[in-house]
Design an enzyme around this catalytic site. Structure first.
Site, PDB file in Angstrom:
ATOM      1  N   ALA A   6      63.930  -6.055 -24.616  1.00 42.93           N
ATOM      2  CA  ALA A   6      64.678  -5.004 -25.305  1.00 42.93           C
ATOM      3  C   ALA A   6      65.762  -4.424 -24.401  1.00 42.93           C
ATOM      4  O   ALA A   6      66.855  -4.103 -24.859  1.00 42.93           O
ATOM      5  CB  ALA A   6      63.734  -3.912 -25.776  1.00 42.93           C
ATOM      6  N   GLU A  10      69.837 -10.669 -23.116  1.00 44.33           N
ATOM      7  CA  GLU A  10      70.270 -11.969 -22.591  1.00 44.33           C
ATOM      8  C   GLU A  10      69.158 -12.659 -21.835  1.00 44.33           C
ATOM      9  O   GLU A  10      69.203 -13.864 -21.590  1.00 44.33           O
ATOM     10  CB  GLU A  10      71.490 -11.805 -21.662  1.00 44.33           C
ATOM     11  CG  GLU A  10      72.731 -11.298 -22.354  1.00 44.33           C
ATOM     12  CD  GLU A  10      72.752  -9.779 -22.511  1.00 44.33           C
ATOM     13  OE1 GLU A  10      71.947  -9.089 -21.855  1.00 44.33           O
ATOM     14  OE2 GLU A  10      73.557  -9.289 -23.319  1.00 44.33           O
ATOM     15  N   ASP A  52      39.719 -34.505 -39.029  1.00 43.23           N
ATOM     16  CA  ASP A  52      39.393 -35.533 -40.005  1.00 43.23           C
ATOM     17  C   ASP A  52      38.158 -36.294 -39.558  1.00 43.23           C
ATOM     18  O   ASP A  52      38.107 -36.787 -38.449  1.00 43.23           O
ATOM     19  CB  ASP A  52      40.592 -36.469 -40.133  1.00 43.23           C
ATOM     20  CG  ASP A  52      40.314 -37.654 -41.018  1.00 43.23           C
ATOM     21  OD1 ASP A  52      39.478 -37.509 -41.912  1.00 43.23           O
ATOM     22  OD2 ASP A  52      40.937 -38.696 -40.817  1.00 43.23           O
ATOM     23  N   GLU A 139      47.866 -41.443 -49.641  1.00 44.50           N
ATOM     24  CA  GLU A 139      48.294 -41.843 -50.973  1.00 44.50           C
ATOM     25  C   GLU A 139      47.466 -43.012 -51.494  1.00 44.50           C
ATOM     26  O   GLU A 139      47.148 -43.075 -52.683  1.00 44.50           O
ATOM     27  CB  GLU A 139      49.780 -42.192 -50.965  1.00 44.50           C
ATOM     28  CG  GLU A 139      50.659 -40.983 -50.752  1.00 44.50           C
ATOM     29  CD  GLU A 139      52.140 -41.303 -50.839  1.00 44.50           C
ATOM     30  OE1 GLU A 139      52.495 -42.496 -51.013  1.00 44.50           O
ATOM     31  OE2 GLU A 139      52.941 -40.372 -50.741  1.00 44.50           O
TER      32      GLU A 139
END
Length: 156
Positions: A6, A10, A52, A139
């Site tokens: 703050a 930069e 998985d 798929e």
């Protein structure tokens, strides 16, 4: 850290780089290997990691095991089990351990049509009679589920 940024905006790139480097050092102490620094940032923002256990990593095959959908109303929930764990398009659909006719559930027929239309993969019988996928594993698993449900694939 927030106060420093703050005060001197930069300095933000330097602060971010320092924080990522410190995170990388902490991960290296835990034997985590990171090739790209942005991967640490992504991992730091992750709140859920899904793993998985379907055999994709060991056999490179994925299959639909359960289908959960609603019937005519939200209160009419259905959980169906799908037999089989390969790309072979044979297996029954079961509810509560009993074999059911999937075509008696209109919502299941609609789900199968969606799984078929939103799919670019195909399954073919390869050498030795083994079923193989052409396309993505996810798929292909959905395509096999459509075959097991028994709905004719709509034309695109």
């Amino acid at each position: 850290v927030a106060l420093a940024v703050a005060a001197i905006p930069e300095g933000l790139p330097a602060v971010v780089t320092t924080c990522l480097a410190l995170g990388t050092r902490r991960m290296a102490k835990r034997n985590a290997l990171i090739r790209h620094l942005p991967a640490v940032e992504t991992l730091g923002c992750t709140s859920v990691i899904c793993s998985d256990k379907t055999g994709t990593l060991t056999t490179n095959q994925m299959s639909v095991q359960r289908i959960f959908c609603f019937g005519d109303s939200i209160k009419a929930k259905m959980e169906l089990e799908v037999e089989g764990n390969t790309y072979e398009p044979r297996g029954s659909i079961r509810m509560g351990g009993r074999k059911v006719d999937p075509l008696q559930f209109p919502v299941l027929s609609e789900l199968a049509k969606v799984m078929s239309l939103c799919n670019l993969s195909s399954i073919t019988r390869g050498k030795g009679g083994v079923w193989e996928r052409v396309g993505e594993s996810t798929e292909a698993a959905l395509k096999v589920a459509v075959e097991k449900i028994g709905v004719d694939a709509p034309a695109r």
